[in-house]
Design an enzyme around this catalytic site. Structure first.
Site, short mmCIF file in Angstrom:
data_model
loop_
_atom_site.label_atom_id
_atom_site.label_comp_id
_atom_site.label_asym_id
_atom_site.label_seq_id
_atom_site.Cartn_x
_atom_site.Cartn_y
_atom_site.Cartn_z
N GLY A 87 0.78 -1.24 0.00
CA GLY A 87 0.00 0.00 0.00
C GLY A 87 0.81 1.29 0.00
O GLY A 87 0.25 2.36 -0.22
N GLU A 127 -3.75 1.19 -12.58
CA GLU A 127 -4.80 0.18 -12.82
C GLU A 127 -6.15 0.68 -12.36
O GLU A 127 -6.26 1.69 -11.66
CB GLU A 127 -4.44 -1.18 -12.20
CG GLU A 127 -4.44 -1.22 -10.71
CD GLU A 127 -3.97 -2.56 -10.11
OE1 GLU A 127 -3.29 -3.37 -10.79
OE2 GLU A 127 -4.29 -2.80 -8.95
N TYR A 160 -9.38 1.18 -10.30
CA TYR A 160 -9.54 1.21 -8.85
C TYR A 160 -10.88 0.62 -8.44
O TYR A 160 -11.92 0.96 -9.01
CB TYR A 160 -9.44 2.66 -8.35
CG TYR A 160 -9.71 2.80 -6.88
CD1 TYR A 160 -8.84 2.28 -5.94
CD2 TYR A 160 -10.87 3.47 -6.43
CE1 TYR A 160 -9.10 2.39 -4.58
CE2 TYR A 160 -11.12 3.60 -5.06
CZ TYR A 160 -10.23 3.06 -4.15
OH TYR A 160 -10.48 3.17 -2.81
N HIS A 165 -10.62 -7.56 1.09
CA HIS A 165 -9.24 -8.01 0.92
C HIS A 165 -9.18 -9.45 1.44
O HIS A 165 -9.29 -9.69 2.63
CB HIS A 165 -8.33 -7.09 1.75
CG HIS A 165 -6.88 -7.40 1.64
ND1 HIS A 165 -5.91 -6.44 1.65
CD2 HIS A 165 -6.24 -8.56 1.53
CE1 HIS A 165 -4.72 -7.01 1.54
NE2 HIS A 165 -4.90 -8.31 1.47
N LYS A 167 -3.24 -4.13 8.95
CA LYS A 167 -4.41 -4.91 9.32
C LYS A 167 -4.53 -4.94 10.83
O LYS A 167 -3.51 -4.93 11.53
CB LYS A 167 -4.23 -6.35 8.82
CG LYS A 167 -4.14 -6.45 7.31
CD LYS A 167 -3.58 -7.78 6.87
CE LYS A 167 -3.31 -7.73 5.37
NZ LYS A 167 -2.37 -8.76 4.94
N GLU A 203 -1.27 -9.01 -5.22
CA GLU A 203 0.16 -9.29 -5.06
C GLU A 203 0.44 -10.61 -4.36
O GLU A 203 -0.45 -11.21 -3.75
CB GLU A 203 0.91 -8.13 -4.39
CG GLU A 203 0.33 -7.61 -3.10
CD GLU A 203 1.03 -6.31 -2.67
OE1 GLU A 203 1.77 -6.37 -1.68
OE2 GLU A 203 0.85 -5.26 -3.32
N ARG A 223 6.44 -14.48 2.11
CA ARG A 223 6.96 -14.59 3.48
C ARG A 223 5.89 -15.21 4.37
O ARG A 223 4.74 -15.37 3.96
CB ARG A 223 7.24 -13.18 4.03
CG ARG A 223 5.99 -12.31 4.03
CD ARG A 223 6.12 -11.01 4.80
NE ARG A 223 4.83 -10.35 4.95
CZ ARG A 223 4.26 -9.58 4.03
NH1 ARG A 223 4.87 -9.34 2.88
NH2 ARG A 223 3.07 -9.03 4.25
C1 MV4 Z 1 -6.11 -1.74 -4.66
C2 MV4 Z 1 -7.32 -1.31 -4.11
C3 MV4 Z 1 -8.34 -0.95 -4.98
N1 MV4 Z 1 -8.14 -1.01 -6.31
N2 MV4 Z 1 -5.98 -1.79 -5.99
C4 MV4 Z 1 -3.69 -2.08 -0.55
C5 MV4 Z 1 -2.56 -2.93 -0.15
C6 MV4 Z 1 -2.02 -3.50 -1.38
N3 MV4 Z 1 -1.61 -4.84 -1.17
C7 MV4 Z 1 -3.11 -3.37 -2.41
N4 MV4 Z 1 -4.10 -2.52 -1.84
C8 MV4 Z 1 -5.18 -2.13 -2.54
N5 MV4 Z 1 -5.08 -2.14 -3.90
C9 MV4 Z 1 -6.98 -1.43 -6.78
N6 MV4 Z 1 -6.81 -1.48 -8.11
C10 MV4 Z 1 -7.46 -1.32 -2.73
C11 MV4 Z 1 -6.38 -1.73 -1.94
C12 MV4 Z 1 -6.60 -1.75 -0.52
C13 MV4 Z 1 -6.89 -0.58 0.21
C14 MV4 Z 1 -6.94 0.68 -0.36
C15 MV4 Z 1 -7.22 1.81 0.40
C16 MV4 Z 1 -7.49 1.68 1.77
C17 MV4 Z 1 -7.46 0.45 2.36
C18 MV4 Z 1 -7.16 -0.69 1.60
C19 MV4 Z 1 -7.13 -1.94 2.21
C20 MV4 Z 1 -6.84 -3.06 1.46
C21 MV4 Z 1 -6.60 -2.96 0.11
#
Ligand code: MV4
Length: 449
Positions: free
Chosen positions: A164, A199, A201, A207, A236, A287, A291
């Site tokens: 993030g 990309e 959104y 998640h 988290k 992703e 680990r």
């Molecule tokens: C995103 C997304 C929405 N759209 N990608 C956050 C951690 C990383 N591993 C990927 N993450 C995200 N990617 C797209 N195309 C939303 C998240 C996301 C997130 C974003 C804003 C606030 C809290 C979040 C919690 C989990 C994932």
């Protein structure tokens, strides 16, 4: 493998020492000057100071860690999570020194660290990825051109980032141009590479991640998925398994697709495949975390598998992955108890721990490094303890978690315990129908966001 060095601290260092001991392996701890009174130093068979309190000079100090491995004659290094755990260079140096790096190969770490390359591999494996730029975007002209091919809102991400950091949601071209420069600079500072990609959104996904396990004989398994949407600033705080609020059909496909992805990477060891699941249950790979993760215990609790022990066995070359991994029972919830003050913008809290009462028994597990009188310092992450509760049904597990939280009583530092109690009582959490907006929305309604 006879002796393993643990290149980490805190609860995960203890978790690894315990697993190693169960397998009859000797253990070597490393520590920074401020950590000399930590339990991992006391519980390991040997311990070496590797530098001052700053992480860059201790737990991230590659020569000092390799030096400790050389002096102690350790034949393996477990990196835990954070610190050196996903650093391909570190894994490569271990490989070059004849030290067994407990994790995937340096080559796999490099692939997993390249987010664009990862998406390409996953797309090739026939698993959905979010539409977006298929190469890094290097300047504003290119950015404008690429953005024209997609619909807003879009998200800018660091090509070598993850977790993030350096992410930026953009709703129109103006925000895109504005966000690009600052995000790219942030990525440069955080990851040493400013390359970005774009990309589509998703605004309210869940998640969900799948824990995979692969041995060095080409066998792949999984221990199911975890729901990890309850996060703030990409940290988290509550995780659960199995994930609520998705159909069994989606659950089955996510698990199968995670295995397809692990195969496509030629993955070995433990790994986690992260997905975003949209409201219509369409889902996308985001992703691969190469680990052991903080939240691994909820998967252990619903399967009875000791993941760290199996990770060590795999590193010893055992052929181990069998269907036994897919034997699920009940439900598990983990609450991360942090030394921070939710009433004061989550300010990290330091002080001397006074333990009044710790919960336990009857499916209640507490993975922690704290003992009465230990000092919590501000130099590392604020995680004090992971409260992991197992129950027969999800409802039963929530009830038990609330009871256990009420019995978690410590003084000396502020904690987020009462935030957990509040969250577990929310309607969205109760129904299991929550997304990544849950925690921020709760805090906003409360006026503390
Ligand atoms: C995103 C997304 C929405 N759209 N990608 C956050 C951690 C990383 N591993 C990927 N993450 C995200 N990617 C797209 N195309 C939303 C998240 C996301 C997130 C974003 C804003 C606030 C809290 C979040 C919690 C989990 C994932």
């Amino acid at each position: 493998m006879d002796k393993i060095l643990i290149a980490n601290r805190g609860e995960i260092a203890l978790r690894i020492i315990e697993a190693a001991r169960e397998l009859g392996l000797s253990t070597v701890a490393v520590y920074s000057e401020v950590d000399k009174n930590q339990l991992h130093v006391e519980l390991a068979d040997e311990a070496y100071c590797i530098g001052p309190r700053e992480a860059e000079e201790s737990y991230l100090n590659l020569p000092a860690i390799i030096g400790a491995a050389d002096i102690s004659n350790a034949d393996a290094i477990h990196p835990g999570y954070g610190f050196m755990s996903e650093n391909p260079h570190f894994a490569e140096v271990c490989e070059g020194h004849g030290i067994n790096f407990i994790g995937p190969s340096s080559r796999t770490l490099e692939l997993a660290g390249n987010k664009i390359k990862s998406k390409e591999i996953v797309r090739g494996a026939g698993v959905p990825v979010l539409p977006g730029s298929q190469e890094t975007v290097d300047d504003k002209d290119e950015l404008k051109k690429v953005a024209g091919e997609f619909r807003y809102p879009l998200i800018l991400k660091a090509a070598y980032g993850g977790g993030g950091r350096g992410m930026r949601i953009v709703r129109d071209e103006e925000e895109l141009m504005e966000g690009f420069t600052s995000s790219s600079k942030e990525a440069e500072v955080s990851f040493g590479e400013g390359a970005m990609y774009l990309e589509r959104y998703l605004s309210q996904p869940k998640h969900v991640e799948v824990q995979v396990i692969a041995d060095e004989h080409g066998n792949y398994g999984h221990v199911g998925e975890r729901e990890c949407s309850t996060q703030r600033r990409h940290q988290k705080i509550i995780e659960e398994a199995p994930a609520p609020g998705i159909s069994d059909e989606t659950r089955k496909r996510l698990r199968e697709d995670a295995i397809k992805i692990a195969r496509a990477f030629g993955y070995t060891s433990l790994g986690t495949v992260e997905f975003l699941v949209d409201e219509d249950e369409s889902y996308y790979f985001i992703e691969l975390n190469a680990r052991i993760q903080v939240e691994h215990p909820v998967s252990e609790e619903i399967t009875g598998v000791n993941l760290v022990k199996d990770q060590l066995k795999i590193a010893e070359g055992e052929e181990l992955v069998r269907d036994r991994y897919e034997d699920f029972r009940g439900h598990a919830i983990e609450c991360r108890i942090n030394a921070e003050d939710p009433e004061n913008d989550f300010l990290p809290s330091s002080g001397e721990i006074k333990i009044h009462q710790f919960p336990g028994g009857n499916g209640v597990r507490l993975d922690t490094w704290v003992y009465n009188g230990i000092r919590v310092s501000p130099y590392y992450d604020s995680l004090l303890a992971k409260l992991i509760v197992r129950g027969e049904t999800r409802y039963d597990t929530i009830t038990k978690t609330i009871s256990a939280l009420r019995r978690f009583e410590i003084g000396g530092v502020r904690t987020n315990r009462s935030l957990h109690l509040d969250l577990l009582r929310q309607k969205e959490f109760r129904t299991g129908d929550y997304s990544i907006t849950f925690l921020d929305q709760f805090l906003e309604e409360r006026g503390v966001a």
